[in-house]
Design a protein around this motif. Structure first.
Motif, PDB file in Angstrom:
ATOM      1  N   LYS A  29       0.831  -1.209   0.000  1.00  0.00           N
ATOM      2  CA  LYS A  29       0.000   0.000   0.000  1.00  0.00           C
ATOM      3  C   LYS A  29       0.862   1.255   0.000  1.00  0.00           C
ATOM      4  O   LYS A  29       0.564   2.220  -0.706  1.00  0.00           O
ATOM      5  N   ARG A  30       1.941   1.243   0.789  1.00  0.00           N
ATOM      6  CA  ARG A  30       2.846   2.405   0.808  1.00  0.00           C
ATOM      7  C   ARG A  30       3.519   2.602  -0.547  1.00  0.00           C
ATOM      8  O   ARG A  30       3.649   3.736  -1.020  1.00  0.00           O
ATOM      9  N   ILE A  31       3.943   1.521  -1.196  1.00  0.00           N
ATOM     10  CA  ILE A  31       4.591   1.616  -2.504  1.00  0.00           C
ATOM     11  C   ILE A  31       3.625   2.159  -3.544  1.00  0.00           C
ATOM     12  O   ILE A  31       3.966   3.038  -4.342  1.00  0.00           O
ATOM     13  N   LEU A  32       2.393   1.657  -3.536  1.00  0.00           N
ATOM     14  CA  LEU A  32       1.391   2.141  -4.484  1.00  0.00           C
ATOM     15  C   LEU A  32       1.039   3.609  -4.238  1.00  0.00           C
ATOM     16  O   LEU A  32       0.849   4.376  -5.190  1.00  0.00           O
TER      17      LEU A  32
ATOM     18  N   ILE B 247       1.573   9.261  -6.030  1.00  0.00           N
ATOM     19  CA  ILE B 247       2.017  10.636  -5.810  1.00  0.00           C
ATOM     20  C   ILE B 247       3.020  11.041  -6.876  1.00  0.00           C
ATOM     21  O   ILE B 247       2.941  12.160  -7.427  1.00  0.00           O
ATOM     22  N   ASN B 248       3.943  10.155  -7.216  1.00  0.00           N
ATOM     23  CA  ASN B 248       4.928  10.449  -8.270  1.00  0.00           C
ATOM     24  C   ASN B 248       4.259  10.644  -9.622  1.00  0.00           C
ATOM     25  O   ASN B 248       4.652  11.484 -10.423  1.00  0.00           O
ATOM     26  N   ARG B 249       3.208   9.856  -9.888  1.00  0.00           N
ATOM     27  CA  ARG B 249       2.490   9.957 -11.159  1.00  0.00           C
ATOM     28  C   ARG B 249       1.760  11.296 -11.258  1.00  0.00           C
ATOM     29  O   ARG B 249       1.735  11.950 -12.292  1.00  0.00           O
ATOM     30  N   ILE B 250       1.181  11.736 -10.153  1.00  0.00           N
ATOM     31  CA  ILE B 250       0.437  12.982 -10.121  1.00  0.00           C
ATOM     32  C   ILE B 250       1.388  14.184 -10.279  1.00  0.00           C
ATOM     33  O   ILE B 250       1.067  15.154 -10.941  1.00  0.00           O
TER      34      ILE B 250
END
Length: 82
Positions: free
Chosen positions: A69-72, A77-80
């Motif tokens: 869940k933390r990785i996703l 956040i990186n994608r946004i």
């Protein structure tokens, strides 16, 4: 004077049920159920909740699920941000 003592006594008695309810809610359990259990069985319910939380946190499958869940969430956040 009596009202002040009564208010202090009620606050002191509600501390453990409120703490139990808050801990239960923080881990996805019902606040009101654990608050009621904390009122009926104050210390016993706190230790039962503590044991349930420890059992969940020490389970390797649950640890892997939380890590995933933390990785996703970090990937989202990186994608946004891009």
């Amino acid at each position: 004077m009596f009202v002040d003592l009564l208010f202090g006594f009620v606050c002191a008695l509600s501390f453990l049920p409120l703490t139990t309810g808050y801990c239960a809610y923080s881990y996805g359990r019902s606040f009101w159920l654990w608050f009621a259990l904390g009122c009926v069985l104050p210390i016993f319910s706190f230790f039962i909740l503590f044991a349930l939380i420890c059992r969940k946190q020490l389970n390797p499958g649950e640890q892997l699920l939380e890590e995933a869940k933390r990785i996703l969430a970090a990937a989202e956040i990186n994608r946004i941000e891009k």
